[in-house]
Scaffold this motif. Structure first.
Motif: not given
Length: 302
Positions: A277-298
């Motif tokens: 679960i933690c690993a998936v959260h990290v993946e989600l954070a990276k996508v939100w931050r690096d690809e969707l440019d949404n720091q808050a969601r990350a």
């Protein structure tokens, strides 16, 4: 010597009876015994042939023709003559089971594959039930595939068999393989779909849907179609890791990061292991931050 002379006299007597009464079963049976004792197969075949022509009753003619065919095959090793006599039986009684089976064996032993295919086509025509028709076509398909190495004709025969018995597993499995060998990928996917109509084991169904997705991606370069197959797999087995991972790879390659997030959230919902679960959260954070440019969601995932 006395016995020999007696046998010869008996043969002469019964031959005379047959010349006057060609349908005399007693004379025929006595001559059969005498000629068999003397291993005089040629004379015996001659007697049988004359009797076939003389008999009016079809059943008796068939019995005699089968005896002649057996002698030609087993004594004289003459498969061509044996085949001729089995075919005569089939002319007298189309679909005669014994003659049909023996003629199939003769053609197979002689490796007369074209003749065997023609016979199996006749067998299909004589069959009454869908199952029997399908069986004849399956035999034909196997000959085309393995003996004549004619893939197109094999495919046609398997398809015809499926028209008689839809869902026949062996036919579907073989068709899938043949279409794959021919690189007919749309046909492979279509055949897998036909298999899905008759398979109810969840694990096998999911594997087949994922295979459809893989073929759509690797062979047809059709991302949308591939995604639909993986989505269907996830409907039946939510959180299925191979389907999830394949979808993530597809959407990442297409730079469809909202869909990547959506798929990762499906993956997350199906997990129970804390580390995973933690690993998936990290993946989600990276996508939100690096690809969707949404720091808050990350940050929500950290």
């Amino acid at each position: 010597d006395d016995n020999l002379r007696q046998d010869e006299a008996a043969i002469e007597r019964f031959e005379e009876v047959l010349s006057l009464q060609p349908e005399s079963l007693e004379a025929l049976e006595r001559l059969e015994v005498l000629y068999v004792d003397r291993d005089d197969w040629e004379k015996l075949v001659d007697v049988f042939e004359r009797s076939v022509d003389a008999h009016q009753e079809v059943g008796q003619r068939i019995d005699l023709a089968l005896k002649i065919a057996t002698i030609q095959r087993e004594v004289f090793k003459d498969s061509e003559s044996a085949a001729d006599w089995y075919n005569r039986v089939l002319t007298m009684e189309p679909g005669h089971a014994e003659a049909l089976g023996l003629l199939e064996a003769v053609y197979a032993e002689a490796e007369e594959w074209e003749d065997l295919v023609y016979l199996l086509e006749r067998k299909h025509g004589w069959a009454e039930s869908a199952e029997a028709k399908s069986q004849a076509l399956l035999q034909m398909a196997e000959v085309h595939q393995h003996k004549l190495e004619d893939v197109n004709s094999a495919i046609q025969a398997f398809e015809r068999a499926l028209s008689e018995t839809p869902g026949h597993r062996h036919a579907l499995d073989t068709l899938q393989a043949l279409y794959g060998e021919e690189q007919l990928w749309d046909k492979v996917i279509e055949t897998i779909q036909r298999k899905l109509e008759v398979i109810d084991t969840l694990e096998e169904r999911i594997d087949l849907m994922c295979l459809q997705g893989q073929i759509s991606t690797d062979e047809l370069m059709n991302v949308a179609q591939a995604a639909s197959f993986y989505d269907q797999a996830l409907i039946e087995a939510p959180g299925h890791p191979p389907a999830i991972d394949a979808l993530i790879a597809l959407y990442t390659g297409e730079e469809r990061y909202e869909k990547v997030v959506e798929t990762l959230e499906k993956k997350l919902a199906a997990l129970e292991d804390e580390e995973a679960i933690c690993a998936v959260h990290v993946e989600l954070a990276k996508v939100w931050r690096d690809e969707l440019d949404n720091q808050a969601r990350a940050l929500e995932h950290l």
